[in-house]
Design a protein around this motif. Structure first.
Motif, PDB file in Angstrom:
ATOM      1  N   TYR A  12       0.828  -1.209   0.000  1.00 12.19           N
ATOM      2  CA  TYR A  12       0.000   0.000   0.000  1.00 12.19           C
ATOM      3  C   TYR A  12       0.860   1.255   0.000  1.00 12.19           C
ATOM      4  N   THR A  16       1.232   3.585  -3.370  1.00 12.03           N
ATOM      5  CA  THR A  16       0.680   4.937  -3.225  1.00 12.03           C
ATOM      6  C   THR A  16       1.715   5.986  -3.597  1.00 12.03           C
ATOM      7  N   GLU A 128      -5.222   0.518  -8.734  1.00  5.56           N
ATOM      8  CA  GLU A 128      -6.310  -0.003  -7.911  1.00  5.56           C
ATOM      9  C   GLU A 128      -6.450  -1.517  -8.016  1.00  5.56           C
ATOM     10  N   VAL A 160     -13.133   3.356   0.190  1.00  9.65           N
ATOM     11  CA  VAL A 160     -12.090   4.291  -0.267  1.00  9.65           C
ATOM     12  C   VAL A 160     -12.650   5.351  -1.210  1.00  9.65           C
TER      13      VAL A 160
END
Length: 279
Positions: A12, A16, A128, A160
């Protein structure tokens, strides 16, 4: 499987940063130094390659496993099939809305936008799907089985999107159910991420760049089609976009259920770990 939470946490954070860095690169380099329709695509493609390599490396070094979900050989065919399906599903929604008198086509903008506008949906599709289907759904499926994993994946994916500018309860409920089912089904059917990446990228691309719609409540886009949308929120989707409409819910939920049935017939339904340990 070793250290699943560690894997997902690091995945993650790094993905990101890659995603944010990709958009920084697009705005600071592509628009200021090398403007034009090709540069954004090249920047996005590079970012997508980096994200896949990050995913593969973390899977191999933290989980200590092979990574069949990003196998190179079926990449082009499955991505292409997913892209065609995503384009077709959203176009079907628009055709239905046109027949209902809700969506009106009023002209066209410069076709160059069709190339320039591919960059962002492509990056979003990779980001995603690697994160939510390669991370959330895959790990949940290993522990809790396919059926519970679909629910977990759907709830996380809907959550989200709650912070998006035009987020509505109708939009969150809709995208939680149909997108959660449909995108999980792409992984269940193929055992890989390419089909879902193609579908996800094409859906966003078709929605915003082709038909000038609102993408997940992030504001109306000026795409290739000059259009207008008038009607009740349950058909237009309101400030969240067509994703929140009853039409998209029915069309995409149906597609997702069909794919899950196909996955079940192929024997791709994974039982929860407690059933495996009890046999």
């Amino acid at each position: 499987m070793k250290f699943p939470l560690v894997f997902y946490g690091i995945l993650y954070v790094i993905l990101t940063y890659c995603y944010v860095g990709l958009y920084f690169m697009r705005t600071s380099y592509v628009e200021a130094i090398a403007p034009g329709p090709v540069a954004p695509i090249l920047a996005s493609a590079l970012g997508c390659i980096v994200m896949v390599l990050v995913y593969r490396s973390l899977s191999e070094h933290i989980e200590k496993r092979d990574v069949p979900e990003v196998a190179v050989r079926p990449m082009l065919s499955e991505f292409g099939l997913g892209f065609a399906l995503g384009f077709g599903l959203y176009s079907l929604c628009i055709i239905i809305l046109m027949l209902l008198g809700v969506y009106r086509l009023e002209g066209f903008n410069d076709p160059k936008i069709l190339l320039v506008g591919l960059a962002a949906p492509l990056a979003t599709g990779f980001f995603e799907e690697l994160l939510f289907r390669g991370g959330v759904f895959r790990l949940a499926q290993i522990w809790f089985g396919s059926w519970i994993a679909i629910v977990i994946n759907a709830l996380v994916f809907g959550y989200v999107h709650m912070g998006n500018e035009g987020s509505t309860m109708q939009g969150i409920i809709s995208i939680t159910i149909w997108a959660g089912v449909l995108l999980a089904a792409t992984y269940m059917l193929t055992g890989r991420l390419w089909f879902g990446i193609g579908l996800h990228s094409a859906w966003n691309y078709t929605q915003g760049t082709v038909y000038s719609g609102i993408v997940s409540g992030n504001g109306e886009m000026s795409g290739f089609a000059k259009s207008s949308m008038e009607g009740p929120d349950y058909l237009t989707g309101g400030s969240f976009g067509v994703e929140a409409s009853l039409v998209a819910f029915l069309v995409c939920s149906t597609a997702g259920i069909i794919m899950i049935v196909m996955a079940k017939r192929k024997g791709n339904i994974v039982p929860p770990f407690w059933q495996l340990t009890s046999t």
